[in-house]
Design a protein around this motif. Sequence first.
Motif, PDB file in Angstrom:
ATOM      1  N   VAL A 153       0.738  -1.224   0.062  1.00 39.79           N
ATOM      2  CA  VAL A 153      -0.155  -0.078   0.195  1.00 39.79           C
ATOM      3  C   VAL A 153       0.930   1.120  -0.016  1.00 39.79           C
ATOM      4  O   VAL A 153       0.621   2.304  -0.808  1.00 39.79           O
ATOM      5  CB  VAL A 153      -0.939  -0.069   1.261  1.00 39.79           C
ATOM      6  N   ALA A 154       1.910   1.172   0.850  1.00 39.26           N
ATOM      7  CA  ALA A 154       2.671   2.415   0.865  1.00 39.26           C
ATOM      8  C   ALA A 154       3.366   2.763  -0.319  1.00 39.26           C
ATOM      9  O   ALA A 154       3.562   3.896  -0.752  1.00 39.26           O
ATOM     10  CB  ALA A 154       3.682   2.427   2.139  1.00 39.26           C
ATOM     11  N   ALA A 155       4.043   1.874  -0.841  1.00 41.26           N
ATOM     12  CA  ALA A 155       4.781   1.980  -2.185  1.00 41.26           C
ATOM     13  C   ALA A 155       3.780   2.294  -3.237  1.00 41.26           C
ATOM     14  O   ALA A 155       4.291   3.155  -4.168  1.00 41.26           O
ATOM     15  CB  ALA A 155       5.358   0.465  -2.569  1.00 41.26           C
ATOM     16  N   SER A 156       2.618   1.645  -3.459  1.00 37.46           N
ATOM     17  CA  SER A 156       1.717   2.021  -4.512  1.00 37.46           C
ATOM     18  C   SER A 156       1.395   3.574  -4.156  1.00 37.46           C
ATOM     19  O   SER A 156       1.252   4.421  -5.094  1.00 37.46           O
ATOM     20  CB  SER A 156       0.495   1.094  -4.279  1.00 37.46           C
ATOM     21  N   ARG A 157       0.855   4.217  -2.953  1.00 33.93           N
ATOM     22  CA  ARG A 157       0.364   5.170  -2.699  1.00 33.93           C
ATOM     23  C   ARG A 157       1.649   6.240  -2.972  1.00 33.93           C
ATOM     24  O   ARG A 157       1.267   7.283  -3.876  1.00 33.93           O
ATOM     25  CB  ARG A 157      -0.028   5.618  -1.245  1.00 33.93           C
ATOM     26  N   ARG A 158       2.898   6.049  -2.905  1.00 34.53           N
ATOM     27  CA  ARG A 158       3.913   7.120  -3.122  1.00 34.53           C
ATOM     28  C   ARG A 158       4.039   6.919  -4.732  1.00 34.53           C
ATOM     29  O   ARG A 158       4.469   7.983  -5.277  1.00 34.53           O
ATOM     30  CB  ARG A 158       5.157   6.414  -2.271  1.00 34.53           C
ATOM     31  N   ALA A 159       4.148   5.767  -5.282  1.00 35.93           N
ATOM     32  CA  ALA A 159       4.315   5.439  -6.859  1.00 35.93           C
ATOM     33  C   ALA A 159       3.057   6.633  -7.421  1.00 35.93           C
ATOM     34  O   ALA A 159       3.456   7.165  -8.327  1.00 35.93           O
ATOM     35  CB  ALA A 159       4.278   4.355  -7.044  1.00 35.93           C
ATOM     36  N   LEU A 160       1.831   6.371  -7.068  1.00 36.09           N
ATOM     37  CA  LEU A 160       0.756   6.875  -7.721  1.00 36.09           C
ATOM     38  C   LEU A 160       0.851   8.576  -7.568  1.00 36.09           C
ATOM     39  O   LEU A 160       0.402   9.310  -8.503  1.00 36.09           O
ATOM     40  CB  LEU A 160      -0.714   6.295  -7.300  1.00 36.09           C
ATOM     41  N   GLU A 161       1.313   9.114  -6.242  1.00 34.92           N
ATOM     42  CA  GLU A 161       0.992  10.417  -6.185  1.00 34.92           C
ATOM     43  C   GLU A 161       2.116  10.912  -7.036  1.00 34.92           C
ATOM     44  O   GLU A 161       1.870  11.859  -7.817  1.00 34.92           O
ATOM     45  CB  GLU A 161       1.668  10.745  -4.577  1.00 34.92           C
ATOM     46  N   ALA A 162       3.300  10.230  -7.026  1.00 30.93           N
ATOM     47  CA  ALA A 162       4.470  10.996  -7.970  1.00 30.93           C
ATOM     48  C   ALA A 162       4.188  10.903  -9.642  1.00 30.93           C
ATOM     49  O   ALA A 162       4.156  11.700 -10.431  1.00 30.93           O
ATOM     50  CB  ALA A 162       5.735  10.108  -7.783  1.00 30.93           C
ATOM     51  N   PHE A 163       3.453   9.931  -9.775  1.00 31.75           N
ATOM     52  CA  PHE A 163       2.899   9.625 -11.098  1.00 31.75           C
ATOM     53  C   PHE A 163       2.064  10.523 -11.801  1.00 31.75           C
ATOM     54  O   PHE A 163       2.159  11.252 -12.797  1.00 31.75           O
ATOM     55  CB  PHE A 163       2.531   8.079 -11.557  1.00 31.75           C
ATOM     56  N   LEU A 164       1.036  10.798 -10.767  1.00 30.66           N
ATOM     57  CA  LEU A 164       0.133  11.608 -11.185  1.00 30.66           C
ATOM     58  C   LEU A 164       0.338  13.099 -11.205  1.00 30.66           C
ATOM     59  O   LEU A 164      -0.726  13.648 -12.010  1.00 30.66           O
ATOM     60  CB  LEU A 164      -1.471  11.375 -10.198  1.00 30.66           C
ATOM     61  N   VAL A 165       1.361  13.315 -10.539  1.00 31.49           N
ATOM     62  CA  VAL A 165       1.696  14.703 -10.865  1.00 31.49           C
ATOM     63  C   VAL A 165       2.183  14.926 -12.184  1.00 31.49           C
ATOM     64  O   VAL A 165       2.041  16.071 -12.738  1.00 31.49           O
ATOM     65  CB  VAL A 165       2.827  15.233  -9.802  1.00 31.49           C
ATOM     66  N   ARG A 166       2.763  13.862 -12.806  1.00 27.74           N
ATOM     67  CA  ARG A 166       3.637  14.036 -14.260  1.00 27.74           C
ATOM     68  C   ARG A 166       2.572  13.655 -15.235  1.00 27.74           C
ATOM     69  O   ARG A 166       2.660  14.360 -16.120  1.00 27.74           O
ATOM     70  CB  ARG A 166       4.562  13.375 -14.096  1.00 27.74           C
ATOM     71  N   TYR A 167       1.779  12.902 -14.890  1.00 26.49           N
ATOM     72  CA  TYR A 167       0.569  12.353 -16.035  1.00 26.49           C
ATOM     73  C   TYR A 167      -0.632  12.424 -15.243  1.00 26.49           C
ATOM     74  O   TYR A 167      -1.358  11.606 -15.138  1.00 26.49           O
ATOM     75  CB  TYR A 167       1.006  11.050 -16.278  1.00 26.49           C
ATOM     76  N   PRO A 168      -1.250  13.777 -14.910  1.00 30.50           N
ATOM     77  CA  PRO A 168      -2.563  13.801 -14.289  1.00 30.50           C
ATOM     78  C   PRO A 168      -3.739  13.302 -15.349  1.00 30.50           C
ATOM     79  O   PRO A 168      -4.846  13.297 -14.677  1.00 30.50           O
ATOM     80  CB  PRO A 168      -2.516  15.312 -13.861  1.00 30.50           C
ATOM     81  N   LEU A 169      -3.494  13.195 -16.605  1.00 30.54           N
ATOM     82  CA  LEU A 169      -4.630  12.999 -17.604  1.00 30.54           C
ATOM     83  C   LEU A 169      -4.822  11.558 -17.572  1.00 30.54           C
ATOM     84  O   LEU A 169      -5.885  11.022 -18.228  1.00 30.54           O
ATOM     85  CB  LEU A 169      -4.434  13.560 -18.705  1.00 30.54           C
ATOM     86  N   CYS A 170      -4.268  10.671 -16.838  1.00 30.32           N
ATOM     87  CA  CYS A 170      -4.470   9.275 -16.860  1.00 30.32           C
ATOM     88  C   CYS A 170      -5.639   8.966 -16.028  1.00 30.32           C
ATOM     89  O   CYS A 170      -5.459   8.528 -14.901  1.00 30.32           O
ATOM     90  CB  CYS A 170      -2.884   8.343 -16.358  1.00 30.32           C
ATOM     91  N   TYR A 171      -6.896   8.763 -16.292  1.00 30.81           N
ATOM     92  CA  TYR A 171      -7.986   8.897 -15.449  1.00 30.81           C
ATOM     93  C   TYR A 171      -8.119   7.493 -14.942  1.00 30.81           C
ATOM     94  O   TYR A 171      -8.350   7.421 -13.872  1.00 30.81           O
ATOM     95  CB  TYR A 171      -9.103   8.717 -16.280  1.00 30.81           C
ATOM     96  N   GLY A 172      -7.514   6.383 -15.392  1.00 34.71           N
ATOM     97  CA  GLY A 172      -7.666   5.184 -14.826  1.00 34.71           C
ATOM     98  C   GLY A 172      -6.640   4.824 -13.753  1.00 34.71           C
ATOM     99  O   GLY A 172      -7.089   4.140 -12.795  1.00 34.71           O
ATOM    100  N   TYR A 173      -5.751   5.665 -13.526  1.00 36.22           N
ATOM    101  CA  TYR A 173      -4.754   5.728 -12.429  1.00 36.22           C
ATOM    102  C   TYR A 173      -5.278   6.299 -11.278  1.00 36.22           C
ATOM    103  O   TYR A 173      -4.971   6.296  -9.948  1.00 36.22           O
ATOM    104  CB  TYR A 173      -3.512   6.041 -12.716  1.00 36.22           C
ATOM    105  N   TRP A 174      -6.091   7.328 -11.338  1.00 37.75           N
ATOM    106  CA  TRP A 174      -6.969   7.998 -10.675  1.00 37.75           C
ATOM    107  C   TRP A 174      -7.843   7.090  -9.736  1.00 37.75           C
ATOM    108  O   TRP A 174      -8.028   6.832  -8.628  1.00 37.75           O
ATOM    109  CB  TRP A 174      -7.703   9.107 -10.959  1.00 37.75           C
ATOM    110  N   LYS A 175      -8.500   6.259 -10.712  1.00 36.78           N
ATOM    111  CA  LYS A 175      -9.426   5.257 -10.210  1.00 36.78           C
ATOM    112  C   LYS A 175      -8.636   4.160  -9.500  1.00 36.78           C
ATOM    113  O   LYS A 175      -9.267   3.811  -8.517  1.00 36.78           O
ATOM    114  CB  LYS A 175     -10.016   4.481 -11.530  1.00 36.78           C
ATOM    115  N   LYS A 176      -7.499   3.750  -9.860  1.00 39.02           N
ATOM    116  CA  LYS A 176      -6.906   2.708  -9.034  1.00 39.02           C
ATOM    117  C   LYS A 176      -6.279   3.237  -7.631  1.00 39.02           C
ATOM    118  O   LYS A 176      -6.513   2.670  -6.674  1.00 39.02           O
ATOM    119  CB  LYS A 176      -5.545   2.390 -10.012  1.00 39.02           C
ATOM    120  N   PHE A 177      -6.050   4.721  -7.700  1.00 40.53           N
ATOM    121  CA  PHE A 177      -5.631   5.246  -6.546  1.00 40.53           C
ATOM    122  C   PHE A 177      -6.855   5.246  -5.437  1.00 40.53           C
ATOM    123  O   PHE A 177      -6.624   5.002  -4.426  1.00 40.53           O
ATOM    124  CB  PHE A 177      -5.334   6.643  -6.733  1.00 40.53           C
TER     125      PHE A 177
END
Length: 717
Positions: A96-120
Motif C-alpha cells: 500500500v505505501a509503495a503504491s501510494r507513493r508511486a501513484l502520487e508522483a506519477f499523477l503529478v507528471r501524468y494527471p490525465l491518466c484517469y485510470g490511475y486516479w480510479k486505481k488510487f
Amino acid sequence: MAAEGFEEMSVNGEHEESSGTYMAHEGHTSPPTEMAAMSEENSIAAEAPEASIPHAAEEGEMPADFERLWKAANDSPQDFTSWTDLLQYCEQESHVAASRRALEAFLVRYPLCYGYWKKFADLERREGNNMKAEEVCIRGLRVIPLSVDLWIHYINLLLGTLDMNLPESHPRIRSVFENAVQAAGMDFHSDRLWDLYVEWEKEQGNARKAAAVLDRVLRVPTQLYNTHYEKFKEHLSSHGPKEVLSPEEYEELRLMCRQSQKAERAEQAQEEEQERPPGEEGPATPEGADTEDLMQKIREQVLIRRDKVYHDNEGGVRNRWHFEEAIKRPYFHVKPLDRLQLRTWHSYLDWEISQLDKDTKDPNQDPNQAATGETEVAAQPPEGSADAAVAHDDRRVRILFERCLIACAMYEEFWTRYTRYLESQSVREAQAVFRRACEIHLTHKPNIHLNWSTFEERRGDLNEARRVLDALDKTLPGLAVVLLRRVALERRAGRLDQSEALLQAAVADSKERPTLHAFYSIKLARLLLKLGRNPSRARTVLQDALAISPDNDKLHLNLLELEVSEDPWASAEAVQECVTRALAAPLASRTKILLSRRGLQFAEDYGDSIRSVLSVYEEHQNLLKELGGAKREAEDGDEDLEKASKGDDDSAVAVSEQAPPTTPHVPITTPPPPVTGADRSAQGGYGAYSSWYQQPQYSSYGYQNTWNYSQGYYPPS
C-alpha cells in the motif's frame, strides 16, 4: 466515454478522452462544495498540486525492487514506461505505501491518466479510507472534469459509502450528478452518465425529475441520442403526464387540450342535436374531469414538442458523426498520433468554431440558441452558477478544445490554438491554459513557453514574461533560443545593460564550446556596435573570439563588416589587416576569396590612390591563381551569400523555416527539442540548435554581397 482499454491500463496507461481544470487544492472539504467549485469554467487551471509523498521513514520498509524502479522513474521523469513498470510492480507486491507513493508522483507528471486516479481511489477504499478515496476522485476530477468514467466511479463510490438513510445523502448525490452533467454532459460520449442519472432518479421514485433529466439530454448531440428519446417516450407512456411534466407545462398543455376537446365536443354535440328526436336530451359530460382521452392528448402534444427538439438534435449529431468516427484515440497516451488523427482534430475544431461564427452572424438567431444551429443548448447551467458565466454559444467549442487537449496533450500546436481562441475573451483563462501546458504537460517543449512569454509581454506584464523565460532556462539550460529571447525582452524593455550582461555571461560560459562561443560573441558584438554605439568594444569581443576559434568564418566576416562600416579614411589599414588575418587562417578557399573580394571592393570604393587599389587587386588575382578551382565556386556562392544576408539577424534566418505554421503571430526561433535520451553533446547543444552555427543559412552578416569582380575590372597583370 466508455472505459476503452481499461483492462490494459496497468500496462500501457491508456486513458480517458477528457480534459479540463487543474486546481491546486489538496485539502478535503465537503465534496458538494468542491464539486461546485469544479464547474467554474472548465478551461481555467491553476498550478499542479504537489504530491504529498510520505517520507520513507514513515512508510516502513519498501519492497525489494522498489528503490531501483523508483530511481529509474525519477531519473527519467519523461519516460512513461519507467513509471508504468514501477506502478505495475507496486500493484503486484500489494504494498500500500509503495503504491501510494508511486501513484502520487506519477499523477503529478501524468494527471490525465484517469485510470490511475480510479486505481488510487480503489486503493484507499480497500484500506478503509473512504474520505481519502473521495479526495482522490475530487483531485482527479479537477484535472479531467470531462472524464465520464471518473465521474461514474466517484458517484458509485458515494453510493457505496454514504448512509442513504441520512437526509443529506440524497441531495448530495443529486448535487454530484448535476456537477457531472454540467462538466461532462455535453461530451459526445456522455450517454452512460446521463443514463445513470435517470435511473438513479427513478430508483428514488422521482418520475418528474427523471423526466427532466431525459428532457435535457434530448438537446445534447450524443452518440446514443435516439435511445434517450425512446426512453423518454417509454417513461411518458408509463406515467401520467402530471407525474412527469413540470407543473407549468402540464397546466399549459392541459388547458390547451381541454379547449381543443371542448371545441370538438361542441361540434359533435351540434351534429347529434340535429339528428336527435325532438324533446330528447343528450348525455351530460362532466366539465372538470381529466379523462384518459385528455391525458392521451396531452401526451401527444408533449411528443409533438419533443419531436422538433429531437430532429434538431439529430442534425447536430449527423454533422459531428464523421468527425467522431475518425477519432480513433480520444484518450491520453504518450505515443504520437498519426497525421490523420491530428488533421481530424484540426478539422473538427474548425467546423465547431465556424458554427459558432455562423450563429453569431445570424441576426434572427436567439443568442441562447446558437451552440450548433440547434434549438437549444444542452445541459445549461442554472442561473447564478459558475458555468453561467460562460456564454452558451461558446461551450461546445471550449468542450471540444478540452477533449482535444487530452488526446493531443503532447502537441504544442493545439495548446497554442486554444490560448489564441481564449485570449480575445478572457486573459485569465488564456493564462490558465498556458500554465497547464507549460507546468504540467509540456515542461520540456520550448515553443509553448516562448509563446507564453510573448503573450505576457504583449499584455505588459514584463515580470511574468521574465519568470516564464527564467523557468524555461532552468528546465532546459543552455538553450540558445531562450537566452536570445531573454536578451531581446530586456532590450525592448529599455534595459540594454541587462541584455549585454546576459550575452557576456553566455560568452564566458561557452568558452569550452568554440562554435557556441563564436555565436554568442557575434550577438554581443552586434549589440555593442549597433545599440551601444561602441565599435571598439565590439571589435575586442570579435578579436577575443577569433583567438579561440581562428577557423570560424563567421567571426572573420563579422569583424570585416565592422571595419568597413567605420570611417573609410581611418579604417583602410584595419580592413586590409582583417583580410590578411583571414587569408592566413585555416578557412575554406571559398570564404577566403569572398573576404579578399570584399577587401578589393573597399579599396575600389575608398582607396586614396590608384597604386593602393592596384596593389590590392594584384593580391586578389594571385589568390585566385593560387586557389585555382575555388574561383568558380566562390562566384557561385555570391548569390547564396547574398540571399542569406538579406536579414540582419542570422538566428532569424536560421529558424525561419522551423517556425510552426500554426503560430504565425509569435516569432518562434527554435526547432523542436531532442528526443529524450539523445546525445546532446554530439549535437553541440539541445537538439538541432547546432545547425544555427554550422549551416550555410547562418551566413547573414549585416551587409549585402553585391561585389563581384570576376569580369576583370583591371587588365590582368
